[in-house]
Design a protein around this motif. Structure first.
Motif, PDB file in Angstrom:
ATOM      1  N   ALA A  70       0.808  -1.231   0.000  1.00 43.86           N
ATOM      2  CA  ALA A  70       0.000   0.000   0.000  1.00 43.86           C
ATOM      3  C   ALA A  70       0.842   1.283   0.000  1.00 43.86           C
ATOM      4  O   ALA A  70       0.503   2.223  -0.731  1.00 43.86           O
ATOM      5  N   PRO A  71       1.912   1.404   0.791  1.00 43.93           N
ATOM      6  CA  PRO A  71       2.666   2.665   0.774  1.00 43.93           C
ATOM      7  C   PRO A  71       3.265   3.044  -0.575  1.00 43.93           C
ATOM      8  O   PRO A  71       3.161   4.216  -0.962  1.00 43.93           O
ATOM      9  N   PRO A  72       3.886   2.126  -1.344  1.00 45.34           N
ATOM     10  CA  PRO A  72       4.366   2.546  -2.669  1.00 45.34           C
ATOM     11  C   PRO A  72       3.250   3.038  -3.581  1.00 45.34           C
ATOM     12  O   PRO A  72       3.429   4.024  -4.310  1.00 45.34           O
ATOM     13  N   LEU A  73       2.093   2.366  -3.526  1.00 45.72           N
ATOM     14  CA  LEU A  73       0.960   2.811  -4.335  1.00 45.72           C
ATOM     15  C   LEU A  73       0.502   4.199  -3.903  1.00 45.72           C
ATOM     16  O   LEU A  73       0.270   5.086  -4.740  1.00 45.72           O
ATOM     17  N   GLY A  74       0.378   4.409  -2.596  1.00 46.49           N
ATOM     18  CA  GLY A  74      -0.052   5.709  -2.096  1.00 46.49           C
ATOM     19  C   GLY A  74       0.932   6.817  -2.410  1.00 46.49           C
ATOM     20  O   GLY A  74       0.543   7.921  -2.798  1.00 46.49           O
ATOM     21  N   ALA A  75       2.232   6.526  -2.246  1.00 50.01           N
ATOM     22  CA  ALA A  75       3.250   7.541  -2.529  1.00 50.01           C
ATOM     23  C   ALA A  75       3.241   7.926  -3.998  1.00 50.01           C
ATOM     24  O   ALA A  75       3.371   9.110  -4.348  1.00 50.01           O
ATOM     25  N   TYR A  76       3.072   6.938  -4.883  1.00 46.92           N
ATOM     26  CA  TYR A  76       3.026   7.224  -6.318  1.00 46.92           C
ATOM     27  C   TYR A  76       1.820   8.100  -6.661  1.00 46.92           C
ATOM     28  O   TYR A  76       1.946   9.088  -7.404  1.00 46.92           O
ATOM     29  N   LEU A  77       0.655   7.767  -6.103  1.00 42.57           N
ATOM     30  CA  LEU A  77      -0.542   8.568  -6.368  1.00 42.57           C
ATOM     31  C   LEU A  77      -0.392   9.978  -5.802  1.00 42.57           C
ATOM     32  O   LEU A  77      -0.786  10.959  -6.440  1.00 42.57           O
ATOM     33  N   GLY A  78       0.182  10.088  -4.614  1.00 40.81           N
ATOM     34  CA  GLY A  78       0.399  11.414  -4.028  1.00 40.81           C
ATOM     35  C   GLY A  78       1.344  12.260  -4.858  1.00 40.81           C
ATOM     36  O   GLY A  78       1.128  13.462  -5.037  1.00 40.81           O
ATOM     37  N   GLY A  79       2.405  11.636  -5.388  1.00 37.09           N
ATOM     38  CA  GLY A  79       3.328  12.360  -6.249  1.00 37.09           C
ATOM     39  C   GLY A  79       2.677  12.825  -7.536  1.00 37.09           C
ATOM     40  O   GLY A  79       2.883  13.959  -7.986  1.00 37.09           O
ATOM     41  N   ILE A  80       1.868  11.947  -8.148  1.00 37.69           N
ATOM     42  CA  ILE A  80       1.161  12.309  -9.377  1.00 37.69           C
ATOM     43  C   ILE A  80       0.206  13.470  -9.123  1.00 37.69           C
ATOM     44  O   ILE A  80       0.133  14.434  -9.909  1.00 37.69           O
ATOM     45  N   ILE A  81      -0.538  13.411  -8.021  1.00 36.23           N
ATOM     46  CA  ILE A  81      -1.498  14.476  -7.703  1.00 36.23           C
ATOM     47  C   ILE A  81      -0.778  15.807  -7.544  1.00 36.23           C
ATOM     48  O   ILE A  81      -1.233  16.843  -8.056  1.00 36.23           O
ATOM     49  N   TYR A  82       0.377  15.811  -6.858  1.00 39.86           N
ATOM     50  CA  TYR A  82       1.096  17.070  -6.683  1.00 39.86           C
ATOM     51  C   TYR A  82       1.592  17.611  -8.020  1.00 39.86           C
ATOM     52  O   TYR A  82       1.424  18.799  -8.319  1.00 39.86           O
ATOM     53  N   LEU A  83       2.192  16.752  -8.823  1.00 35.60           N
ATOM     54  CA  LEU A  83       2.780  17.217 -10.078  1.00 35.60           C
ATOM     55  C   LEU A  83       1.718  17.693 -11.064  1.00 35.60           C
ATOM     56  O   LEU A  83       1.942  18.657 -11.798  1.00 35.60           O
ATOM     57  N   VAL A  84       0.562  17.057 -11.081  1.00 38.15           N
ATOM     58  CA  VAL A  84      -0.479  17.411 -12.045  1.00 38.15           C
ATOM     59  C   VAL A  84      -1.281  18.631 -11.602  1.00 38.15           C
ATOM     60  O   VAL A  84      -1.506  19.560 -12.387  1.00 38.15           O
ATOM     61  N   PHE A  85      -1.686  18.658 -10.342  1.00 42.70           N
ATOM     62  CA  PHE A  85      -2.615  19.694  -9.900  1.00 42.70           C
ATOM     63  C   PHE A  85      -1.944  20.877  -9.198  1.00 42.70           C
ATOM     64  O   PHE A  85      -2.551  21.936  -9.070  1.00 42.70           O
ATOM     65  N   ILE A  86      -0.722  20.704  -8.734  1.00 47.77           N
ATOM     66  CA  ILE A  86      -0.041  21.787  -8.007  1.00 47.77           C
ATOM     67  C   ILE A  86       1.231  22.204  -8.724  1.00 47.77           C
ATOM     68  O   ILE A  86       1.419  23.374  -9.044  1.00 47.77           O
ATOM     69  N   GLY A  87       2.107  21.260  -9.005  1.00 50.65           N
ATOM     70  CA  GLY A  87       3.373  21.596  -9.641  1.00 50.65           C
ATOM     71  C   GLY A  87       3.204  22.225 -11.006  1.00 50.65           C
ATOM     72  O   GLY A  87       3.895  23.179 -11.365  1.00 50.65           O
ATOM     73  N   SER A  88       2.243  21.735 -11.810  1.00 48.70           N
ATOM     74  CA  SER A  88       2.050  22.272 -13.159  1.00 48.70           C
ATOM     75  C   SER A  88       1.327  23.603 -13.168  1.00 48.70           C
ATOM     76  O   SER A  88       1.249  24.257 -14.197  1.00 48.70           O
ATOM     77  N   SER A  89       0.765  24.040 -12.038  1.00 44.73           N
ATOM     78  CA  SER A  89       0.044  25.309 -11.986  1.00 44.73           C
ATOM     79  C   SER A  89       0.937  26.474 -11.606  1.00 44.73           C
ATOM     80  O   SER A  89       0.458  27.584 -11.431  1.00 44.73           O
ATOM     81  N   ASN A  90       2.257  26.214 -11.505  1.00 45.89           N
ATOM     82  CA  ASN A  90       3.198  27.285 -11.193  1.00 45.89           C
ATOM     83  C   ASN A  90       3.116  28.366 -12.268  1.00 45.89           C
ATOM     84  O   ASN A  90       3.220  28.073 -13.453  1.00 45.89           O
ATOM     85  N   PRO A  91       2.932  29.659 -11.916  1.00 47.46           N
ATOM     86  CA  PRO A  91       2.713  30.699 -12.940  1.00 47.46           C
ATOM     87  C   PRO A  91       3.875  30.862 -13.893  1.00 47.46           C
ATOM     88  O   PRO A  91       3.693  31.062 -15.074  1.00 47.46           O
ATOM     89  N   TRP A  92       5.121  30.764 -13.391  1.00 52.27           N
ATOM     90  CA  TRP A  92       6.276  30.920 -14.285  1.00 52.27           C
ATOM     91  C   TRP A  92       6.350  29.776 -15.271  1.00 52.27           C
ATOM     92  O   TRP A  92       6.640  29.955 -16.446  1.00 52.27           O
ATOM     93  N   GLU A  93       6.058  28.566 -14.777  1.00 56.23           N
ATOM     94  CA  GLU A  93       6.101  27.415 -15.686  1.00 56.23           C
ATOM     95  C   GLU A  93       5.008  27.517 -16.737  1.00 56.23           C
ATOM     96  O   GLU A  93       5.213  27.217 -17.907  1.00 56.23           O
ATOM     97  N   ALA A  94       3.818  27.980 -16.328  1.00 53.98           N
ATOM     98  CA  ALA A  94       2.729  28.138 -17.292  1.00 53.98           C
ATOM     99  C   ALA A  94       3.084  29.182 -18.342  1.00 53.98           C
ATOM    100  O   ALA A  94       2.806  29.020 -19.532  1.00 53.98           O
ATOM    101  N   GLN A  95       3.729  30.276 -17.923  1.00 53.73           N
ATOM    102  CA  GLN A  95       4.128  31.326 -18.862  1.00 53.73           C
ATOM    103  C   GLN A  95       5.139  30.791 -19.866  1.00 53.73           C
ATOM    104  O   GLN A  95       5.074  31.098 -21.056  1.00 53.73           O
ATOM    105  N   MET A  96       6.065  29.971 -19.401  1.00 52.21           N
ATOM    106  CA  MET A  96       7.054  29.401 -20.302  1.00 52.21           C
ATOM    107  C   MET A  96       6.398  28.495 -21.337  1.00 52.21           C
ATOM    108  O   MET A  96       6.757  28.506 -22.518  1.00 52.21           O
TER     109      MET A  96
END
Length: 318
Positions: free
Chosen positions: A236-262
């Protein structure tokens, strides 16, 4: 030949780093021993503090050597997301497992007499005098197996998501030099708020090696049979960690304004990056190098203003 030696040396250093940092598990297991056999000496809050600040010490010990993963679920996620080579995965996990196993053996030796006095000389996995739970997690009566599985997935996902936030330089990371303390506080917060249901294993390297040690030390095969729980803290922990990482990168990390501008206008971004030096209009070529040219103030070429230096430097960081 020299390249092979360097690779082997690097792998050995990574292995030793996560081995050393996983010895910090003694703080967590020792705090559980205080709670189980120490009567008034331990508490659930003490367990959370022991594991949390044990992680802080582990980051200080090996943070600049191996990154101090101390958790096979986090190592798996870094490999699955392409942040680390899969070739390093067995090196990290081996160091984590050996360090955790030896941490359990050390706690067993230190608290041997207290364990025997408390249990009457009988090493049991379940019941009022159970002591196997000093070393590994076991499912309580109010939880079912699959509820426990989902609990571990969710809690480990929260751990990974928050770790990405703490270390993401494009977001709002912890201040330089405070990362170890903040990560330790994160583990404490997870324990005091979400740790009751399953003991928040959230780490195959923390649960499986000590469980295997108890199997060898006299608790027997029951450590793997009790409610068929043993595999959940591994899967369960590897599955949870992978899902948590995906959620951060998709919904939070990709919404960075500088990255979006680039992404939307990379050409404009490049212009701003290189605009430290002023751009001036070119002079028309002279017909002769000996012919004098007079330049009046009204005919001088216009000069564009220089953008602030700080703006260009900040952009370079993204």
């Amino acid at each position: 030949m020299e390249k092979k030696v360097l690779v082997r040396g690097s792998c050995r250093r990574l292995n030793q780093g996560d081995f050393a940092s996983n010895r910090r598990g003694m703080f967590g297991l020792g705090s559980v021993a205080h709670m189980v056999v120490g009567d008034k000496f331990g508490s659930f809050l003490g367990v959370n503090l022991g594991f949390g600040f044990g992680v802080t010490m582990g980051v200080h010990v090996a943070g600049n050597i191996s990154g101090a993963h101390m958790n096979a679920a986090l190592t798996f996620t870094n490999c699955a997301l392409g942040r680390m080579s899969w070739k390093k995965f067995p090196v990290y996990v081996l160091g984590q497992f050996v360090g955790s196993f030896l941490a359990a053996a050390t706690i067993y030796c230190l608290f041997y007499q207290a364990i025997m006095d408390y249990s009457g000389g009988y090493l049991t996995v379940t019941g009022p005098k159970a002591t196997a739970n000093i070393f590994a997690t076991y499912l309580p009566d109010h939880m079912t197996l699959w509820r426990g599985f989902l609990d571990e997935v969710l809690v480990t996902g929260m751990l990974q998501l928050c770790l990405f936030a703490i270390t993401d330089k494009r977001n709002n990371p912890a201040l330089q030099g405070t990362q170890a303390l903040v990560i330790g506080i994160l583990v404490v917060v997870i324990g005091v708020s979400l740790g009751m249901n399953t003991g928040y294993a959230i780490n195959p390297s923390r649960d499986l090696p000590p469980r295997f040690f108890t199997f060898l030390a006299g608790w027997g095969i029951q450590v793997f049979r009790a409610k068929d729980w043993w595999w959940v803290p591994v899967v369960a922990p590897p599955l949870g960690a992978y899902l948590g990482g995906i959620i951060y990168l998709v919904f939070i990390g990709s919404s960075n304004p500088w990255e979006a501008q680039m992404l939307e206008n990379p050409g404009a971004y490049e212009d701003r990056r290189i605009s430290v030096l002023p751009k001036t209009s070119s002079y028309p070529p002279n017909s002769s190098s000996l012919t004098p040219v007079s330049v009046s103030p009204s005919s001088r070429p216009s000069i564009r203003p220089v953008p602030p230096l700080g703006d260009s430097v900040n952009l370079e960081q993204f």
